[in-house]
Motif scaffolding. Structure first.
Motif, PDB file in Angstrom:
ATOM      1  N   ILE A   1       0.861  -1.181   0.000  1.00  0.00           N
ATOM      2  CA  ILE A   1       0.000   0.000   0.000  1.00  0.00           C
ATOM      3  C   ILE A   1       0.896   1.229   0.000  1.00  0.00           C
ATOM      4  N   ASP A   2       0.382   2.316  -0.524  1.00  0.00           N
ATOM      5  CA  ASP A   2       1.145   3.553  -0.527  1.00  0.00           C
ATOM      6  C   ASP A   2       1.245   4.095   0.890  1.00  0.00           C
ATOM      7  N   LEU A   3       2.388   4.723   1.173  1.00  0.00           N
ATOM      8  CA  LEU A   3       2.672   5.193   2.528  1.00  0.00           C
ATOM      9  C   LEU A   3       2.800   6.715   2.574  1.00  0.00           C
ATOM     10  N   TYR A   4       2.387   7.279   3.702  1.00  0.00           N
ATOM     11  CA  TYR A   4       2.626   8.689   3.945  1.00  0.00           C
ATOM     12  C   TYR A   4       4.077   8.873   4.394  1.00  0.00           C
ATOM     13  N   MET A   5       4.537  10.102   4.358  1.00  0.00           N
ATOM     14  CA  MET A   5       5.931  10.428   4.673  1.00  0.00           C
ATOM     15  C   MET A   5       6.395   9.827   6.002  1.00  0.00           C
ATOM     16  N   ASP A   6       5.614  10.014   7.080  1.00  0.00           N
ATOM     17  CA  ASP A   6       6.016   9.478   8.387  1.00  0.00           C
ATOM     18  C   ASP A   6       6.164   7.958   8.347  1.00  0.00           C
ATOM     19  N   GLN A   7       5.293   7.308   7.618  1.00  0.00           N
ATOM     20  CA  GLN A   7       5.372   5.853   7.497  1.00  0.00           C
ATOM     21  C   GLN A   7       6.624   5.438   6.723  1.00  0.00           C
ATOM     22  N   VAL A   8       6.972   6.224   5.701  1.00  0.00           N
ATOM     23  CA  VAL A   8       8.173   5.943   4.917  1.00  0.00           C
ATOM     24  C   VAL A   8       9.417   6.075   5.787  1.00  0.00           C
ATOM     25  N   THR A   9       9.539   7.178   6.501  1.00  0.00           N
ATOM     26  CA  THR A   9      10.744   7.391   7.313  1.00  0.00           C
ATOM     27  C   THR A   9      10.847   6.332   8.417  1.00  0.00           C
ATOM     28  N   THR A  10       9.726   5.966   9.017  1.00  0.00           N
ATOM     29  CA  THR A  10       9.734   4.924  10.053  1.00  0.00           C
ATOM     30  C   THR A  10      10.140   3.582   9.456  1.00  0.00           C
ATOM     31  N   PHE A  11       9.562   3.237   8.322  1.00  0.00           N
ATOM     32  CA  PHE A  11       9.886   1.963   7.664  1.00  0.00           C
ATOM     33  C   PHE A  11      11.377   1.899   7.328  1.00  0.00           C
ATOM     34  N   MET A  12      11.895   2.932   6.681  1.00  0.00           N
ATOM     35  CA  MET A  12      13.302   2.935   6.266  1.00  0.00           C
ATOM     36  C   MET A  12      14.228   2.924   7.485  1.00  0.00           C
ATOM     37  N   ASP A  13      13.876   3.697   8.504  1.00  0.00           N
ATOM     38  CA  ASP A  13      14.714   3.752   9.700  1.00  0.00           C
ATOM     39  C   ASP A  13      14.759   2.393  10.396  1.00  0.00           C
ATOM     40  N   THR A  14      13.642   1.723  10.429  1.00  0.00           N
ATOM     41  CA  THR A  14      13.581   0.404  11.056  1.00  0.00           C
ATOM     42  C   THR A  14      14.338  -0.638  10.239  1.00  0.00           C
ATOM     43  N   ARG A  15      14.089  -0.667   8.944  1.00  0.00           N
ATOM     44  CA  ARG A  15      14.651  -1.713   8.089  1.00  0.00           C
ATOM     45  C   ARG A  15      16.142  -1.538   7.820  1.00  0.00           C
ATOM     46  N   LEU A  16      16.646  -0.303   7.867  1.00  0.00           N
ATOM     47  CA  LEU A  16      18.065  -0.058   7.583  1.00  0.00           C
ATOM     48  C   LEU A  16      18.842   0.346   8.840  1.00  0.00           C
ATOM     49  N   SER A  17      18.279   0.078   9.995  1.00  0.00           N
ATOM     50  CA  SER A  17      18.908   0.510  11.249  1.00  0.00           C
ATOM     51  C   SER A  17      20.288  -0.111  11.460  1.00  0.00           C
TER      52      SER A  17
ATOM     53  N   LYS B   1       1.456  10.427  -0.972  1.00  0.00           N
ATOM     54  CA  LYS B   1       1.753   9.037  -0.642  1.00  0.00           C
ATOM     55  C   LYS B   1       2.848   8.505  -1.561  1.00  0.00           C
ATOM     56  N   TYR B   2       3.648   7.613  -0.991  1.00  0.00           N
ATOM     57  CA  TYR B   2       4.776   7.028  -1.696  1.00  0.00           C
ATOM     58  C   TYR B   2       4.511   5.541  -1.942  1.00  0.00           C
ATOM     59  N   SER B   3       4.754   5.121  -3.166  1.00  0.00           N
ATOM     60  CA  SER B   3       4.521   3.735  -3.566  1.00  0.00           C
ATOM     61  C   SER B   3       5.726   2.863  -3.234  1.00  0.00           C
ATOM     62  N   LYS B   4       5.541   1.591  -3.457  1.00  0.00           N
ATOM     63  CA  LYS B   4       6.632   0.625  -3.294  1.00  0.00           C
ATOM     64  C   LYS B   4       7.812   1.014  -4.187  1.00  0.00           C
ATOM     65  N   GLU B   5       7.518   1.455  -5.399  1.00  0.00           N
ATOM     66  CA  GLU B   5       8.601   1.870  -6.309  1.00  0.00           C
ATOM     67  C   GLU B   5       9.340   3.087  -5.774  1.00  0.00           C
ATOM     68  N   HIS B   6       8.618   4.018  -5.150  1.00  0.00           N
ATOM     69  CA  HIS B   6       9.279   5.165  -4.528  1.00  0.00           C
ATOM     70  C   HIS B   6      10.302   4.677  -3.497  1.00  0.00           C
ATOM     71  N   LEU B   7       9.875   3.718  -2.672  1.00  0.00           N
ATOM     72  CA  LEU B   7      10.773   3.207  -1.629  1.00  0.00           C
ATOM     73  C   LEU B   7      11.996   2.519  -2.226  1.00  0.00           C
ATOM     74  N   LEU B   8      11.801   1.784  -3.312  1.00  0.00           N
ATOM     75  CA  LEU B   8      12.946   1.129  -3.961  1.00  0.00           C
ATOM     76  C   LEU B   8      13.935   2.170  -4.494  1.00  0.00           C
TER      77      LEU B   8
END
Length: 195
Positions: A30-46, A78-85
């Motif tokens: 699902i597409d994510l809002y900015m806060d969700q993106v930063t939290t996801f990236m911070d968690t996954r790349l910690s 909102k940011y898509s999965k491709e945005h995150l990649l």
């Protein structure tokens, strides 16, 4: 000054073996809002943080990437999965390349493959590139051990500060390797076809 370089080398090699990229299937569909993106990236790349308080991506960084056309703009904030990649590629490149170089490298990719509704997509490119990770990590580990062993034979006739000088030698060899590869990357980017 007592430096336990063997423990340090072991720690480096252990951290190298633990490096793991974010798999596309781990990114929400699902597409994510900015806060969700930063939290996801911070968690996954910690695990790649140098200090616990370091941030992987901030809102300001992401906004600047979109403003400078390094990252396609979000859709309705909102940011898509491709945005995150794309952000993951940017994250890995930003430690060694200028924003201009990252743009030159990523813009042709995002222009051709971002949300193009075809089988060959950003995700396809991401999977192909990161599939090389394990074989490269093994070669890198061997190279690090070789450099370490070489550095242990430097300054053999020095009594005072020998360990520090050998560590300095090891750091210099690693740095030279990064410097040469960075020069090669920049030359390759300079050869990319213009717009």
């Amino acid at each position: 000054m007592k430096i336990d370089t063997k423990d340090m080398l072991k720690s480096i090699l252990n951290s190298l073996s633990r490096i793991e990229h974010i798999k596309p299937e781990d990114i929400p569909n699902i597409d994510l809002y900015m806060d969700q993106v930063t939290t996801f990236m911070d968690t996954r790349l910690s695990s790649s943080k140098r200090h616990p308080e370091d941030k992987i991506l901030t809102k300001t960084m992401i906004n600047n990437y979109a403003k400078n056309k390094l990252l396609p703009p979000p859709v309705k904030k909102k940011y898509s999965k491709e945005h995150l990649l794309v952000m993951i590629f940017i994250y890995y490149f930003k430690g060694i390349l200028s924003i201009t170089d990252i743009q030159a490298l990523m813009n042709p990719i995002t222009e051709k493959y971002f949300q193009n509704d075809q089988k060959f997509s950003i995700e396809t490119i991401y999977n192909e590139v990161f599939s090389l990770e394990k074989s490269q990590a093994d070669k890198l580990a061997k190279d690090i051990v070789d450099k370490y062993n070489t550095s242990k034979h430097t300054f053999e006739n020095v009594e005072k500060d020998q360990e520090f000088l050998q560590l300095f030698s090891f750091i210099c060899m690693l740095s030279f390797d990064v410097y040469v590869k960075k020069q090669m990357i920049e030359k390759l980017i300079d050869q990319l076809p213009g717009e």
